[in-house]
Design a protein around this motif. Structure first.
Motif, PDB file in Angstrom:
ATOM      1  N   GLY A 164      -5.860   8.573   0.709  1.00 35.66           N
ATOM      2  CA  GLY A 164      -4.668   7.879   0.164  1.00 35.66           C
ATOM      3  C   GLY A 164      -5.240   6.289   0.139  1.00 35.66           C
ATOM      4  O   GLY A 164      -4.374   5.333  -0.397  1.00 35.66           O
ATOM      5  N   GLU A 165      -6.164   5.899   0.976  1.00 30.69           N
ATOM      6  CA  GLU A 165      -6.585   4.511   0.832  1.00 30.69           C
ATOM      7  C   GLU A 165      -7.069   4.070  -0.333  1.00 30.69           C
ATOM      8  O   GLU A 165      -7.433   2.846  -0.639  1.00 30.69           O
ATOM      9  CB  GLU A 165      -7.486   4.164   2.102  1.00 30.69           C
ATOM     10  CG  GLU A 165      -6.667   4.799   3.534  1.00 30.69           C
ATOM     11  CD  GLU A 165      -7.638   4.593   4.683  1.00 30.69           C
ATOM     12  OE1 GLU A 165      -8.923   4.349   4.470  1.00 30.69           O
ATOM     13  OE2 GLU A 165      -7.188   4.903   5.608  1.00 30.69           O
ATOM     14  N   ALA A 166      -7.550   5.278  -1.087  1.00 35.07           N
ATOM     15  CA  ALA A 166      -8.028   4.588  -2.470  1.00 35.07           C
ATOM     16  C   ALA A 166      -6.713   4.660  -3.528  1.00 35.07           C
ATOM     17  O   ALA A 166      -6.766   4.156  -4.663  1.00 35.07           O
ATOM     18  CB  ALA A 166      -9.031   5.491  -2.958  1.00 35.07           C
ATOM     19  N   ALA A 167      -5.560   4.777  -2.958  1.00 36.36           N
ATOM     20  CA  ALA A 167      -4.523   4.577  -4.076  1.00 36.36           C
ATOM     21  C   ALA A 167      -4.105   3.332  -4.411  1.00 36.36           C
ATOM     22  O   ALA A 167      -4.417   2.265  -3.488  1.00 36.36           O
ATOM     23  CB  ALA A 167      -3.381   5.389  -3.538  1.00 36.36           C
ATOM     24  N   GLY A 168      -3.463   2.920  -5.442  1.00 38.21           N
ATOM     25  CA  GLY A 168      -3.247   1.683  -5.818  1.00 38.21           C
ATOM     26  C   GLY A 168      -1.977   1.142  -4.935  1.00 38.21           C
ATOM     27  O   GLY A 168      -1.671   1.711  -4.028  1.00 38.21           O
TER      28      GLY A 168
ATOM     29  N   LYS B  14       0.895  -1.085   0.026  1.00 41.94           N
ATOM     30  CA  LYS B  14      -0.063  -0.139   0.231  1.00 41.94           C
ATOM     31  C   LYS B  14       0.925   1.338  -0.065  1.00 41.94           C
ATOM     32  O   LYS B  14       0.672   2.169  -0.845  1.00 41.94           O
ATOM     33  CB  LYS B  14      -1.182  -0.060   1.172  1.00 41.94           C
ATOM     34  CG  LYS B  14      -1.587   1.239   1.657  1.00 41.94           C
ATOM     35  CD  LYS B  14      -2.450   1.986   0.634  1.00 41.94           C
ATOM     36  CE  LYS B  14      -3.671   1.053   0.705  1.00 41.94           C
ATOM     37  NZ  LYS B  14      -4.622   1.709  -0.573  1.00 41.94           N
TER      38      LYS B  14
ATOM     39  N   PHE C  98      -3.094  15.445  -4.368  1.00 41.89           N
ATOM     40  CA  PHE C  98      -2.983  14.465  -3.251  1.00 41.89           C
ATOM     41  C   PHE C  98      -2.227  13.454  -3.935  1.00 41.89           C
ATOM     42  O   PHE C  98      -1.092  12.996  -3.354  1.00 41.89           O
ATOM     43  CB  PHE C  98      -4.123  13.994  -2.741  1.00 41.89           C
ATOM     44  CG  PHE C  98      -3.866  13.119  -1.585  1.00 41.89           C
ATOM     45  CD1 PHE C  98      -3.488  13.500  -0.416  1.00 41.89           C
ATOM     46  CD2 PHE C  98      -3.870  11.690  -1.924  1.00 41.89           C
ATOM     47  CE1 PHE C  98      -3.454  12.740   0.845  1.00 41.89           C
ATOM     48  CE2 PHE C  98      -3.725  10.820  -0.906  1.00 41.89           C
ATOM     49  CZ  PHE C  98      -3.440  11.421   0.653  1.00 41.89           C
ATOM     50  N   PHE C  99      -2.486  12.864  -4.931  1.00 41.26           N
ATOM     51  CA  PHE C  99      -2.112  11.465  -5.677  1.00 41.26           C
ATOM     52  C   PHE C  99      -0.792  11.679  -6.193  1.00 41.26           C
ATOM     53  O   PHE C  99      -0.071  10.794  -6.336  1.00 41.26           O
ATOM     54  CB  PHE C  99      -3.215  10.905  -6.494  1.00 41.26           C
ATOM     55  CG  PHE C  99      -4.335  10.428  -5.565  1.00 41.26           C
ATOM     56  CD1 PHE C  99      -4.104   9.120  -4.933  1.00 41.26           C
ATOM     57  CD2 PHE C  99      -5.619  10.838  -5.704  1.00 41.26           C
ATOM     58  CE1 PHE C  99      -4.953   8.628  -4.173  1.00 41.26           C
ATOM     59  CE2 PHE C  99      -6.466  10.109  -5.123  1.00 41.26           C
ATOM     60  CZ  PHE C  99      -6.305   9.224  -4.045  1.00 41.26           C
TER      61      PHE C  99
END
Lengths: 183, 248
Positions: free
Chosen positions: B57-61, A33, A146-147
């Protein structure tokens, strides 16, 4: 609290007590993760792996500071990973641009994460709901920042809008989130 | 709100959000990082945003890192544990003869001259007092800045956790050189705290010996030194930044 979240909190407590096996447990549960989080911001495998190493060394040092009452363990770990990656980016620059087609991926994706068991679902759902209340431009800008770890000027360039417009979108979006999330 | 309709970053809570989101850059970023170190309420706001935004961020891969990453972590944790047991050779020593006020003053900039004066007359320190928030507590902060060169360093020391945190800006060194942090105990000689990054946030645990030196009234200073990977015995002139530690 989910079983996975409980196991992770327990392992972090073990790390705080200097238990090396607990660190390995944290690594086993979360490295995929956190690597995913880092490589979105620094899309070079070798560099991202170096950052991942830094992150677990930080976890070893800082585990005593994790406070379960303030947030979920995976969010705490993701924040360390993200900040470490952002610092690396600010220090050494963005050497490889993420592929242009990454933009749609972060747009309004409400898909549940695959490792749902780790997540603090309440927090995720609250944030998702509040993000939906923002305008599309505000939401997409915040997600992109964010990403991908973009700064204001990088965001403005990426989306091709004036810097002031981008700042307006993000600030208005943050103000909306503040109200919605009760800040 | 300004005429252009953009919510201005005058609301520190929103600035904290901008910092947590990672969009700030340049002087805005440096200022926000300094606030994070010296203003407890601002730091709390950043933490609030990090926790809330972090849920995204928990939806990040995810990805699969190489096996060598874990091996590297183990090796570095081993090294850390070993380092904790090594005594700092410089701790507690008095200054070498070379560190005299006369040699130090020659050719120094204002910050360094102020530092030297501070060392000689600690009771009437001309070093600018750190700009600190008025929140009571037992943490130590120092703000070091030089407007001419845009170099700055904000530091916060948490005696409870024994952690040193720095926000660094503009300390780019020539090839083969690195910024190095020093502590000068009141009336004592500079003792190296090791190399620090040229830019960005930095934190590390302090040894017991280091914590004992980092007290209110001690001075922090930064110089450029040869990048040897080791702590130096004495600082190389000029002193780039200097400032006193104060409790908040």
């Amino acid at each position: 609290m989910s079983e996975g979240r409980e196991a992770l909190s327990g392992a972090i407590a073990g790390v705080a007590g200097g238990d090396r096996a607990a660190l390995k447990t944290v690594y086993r549960l979360t490295s995929a993760k956190l690597f995913g989080t880092i490589i979105r911001i620094v899309p070079e495998r070798e560099r991202a792996e170096d950052i991942l190493q830094d992150v677990y060394v930080k976890v070893w040092r800082r585990a005593g500071r994790f406070d379960g009452s303030k947030g979920s363990p995976i969010t705490w770990l993701c924040t360390i990973a993200r900040n470490t990656a952002l610092n690396e980016l600010r220090r050494d620059g963005r050497k490889v641009e993420p592929p242009a087609d990454t933009l749609p991926e972060v747009e309004d994706s409400d898909a549940l994460p695959a490792d749902e068991w780790l997540c603090a679902m309440e927090e995720s759902q609250a944030l998702a709901r509040c993000l939906q209340e923002l305008s599309g431009d505000q939401r997409r800008s915040i997600r992109l920042a964010f990403f991908e770890g973009y700064s204001y000027s990088e965001l403005a360039k990426k989306v091709d809008v004036p810097l002031g417009t981008m700042k307006s979108w993000v600030r208005r979006g943050l103000a909306g989130l503040k109200g919605c999330l009760g800040g | 709100m300004a005429d252009d309709g953009i919510p201005q970053a005058e609301d520190p809570f929103l600035t904290a959000g901008e910092l947590a989101l990672g969009v700030l850059e340049g002087s805005d970023l440096a200022a926000a990082r300094r606030s994070q170190l010296v203003d407890a309420a601002f730091a709390e706001a950043v933490e609030w945003w990090e926790t809330r935004l972090g849920a995204m961020g928990e939806a990040a891969g995810s990805g699969v890192p190489s096996d060598t990453v874990w091996q590297g972590v183990e090796a570095r944790v081993d090294a850390l544990d070993g380092a904790d047991n090594v005594e700092l050779p410089m701790t507690g020593r008095r200054g070498p003869a070379g560190w005299s006020i006369v040699t130090a003053i020659v050719g120094l900039g204002a910050a360094a001259a102020a530092l030297v004066l501070f060392l000689s007359t600690p009771a009437t320190s001309p070093v600018a007092p750190p700009q600190i928030a008025s929140t009571p507590g037992d943490q130590l902060v120092a703000q070091l800045g030089d407007d001419e060169t845009n170099r700055s360093l904000a530091s916060r020391i948490d005696p409870d956790s024994g952690e040193l945190r720095l926000a660094i800006s503009g300390l780019q060194a020539d090839t083969g050189k690195t910024p190095e942090l020093w502590v000068i105990p009141a009336g004592g000689a500079p003792i190296s705290l090791g190399a620090i990054p040229e830019e960005g946030d930095f934190s590390r645990d302090l040894s017991t010996e280091e914590s004992a030196l980092l007290v209110a009234g001690a001075t922090l200073a930064v110089t450029f030194e040869d990048d040897t990977g080791e702590r130096h015995e004495t600082p190389t002139m000029p002193i780039l930044l200097a400032g006193a530690l104060a409790e908040v």
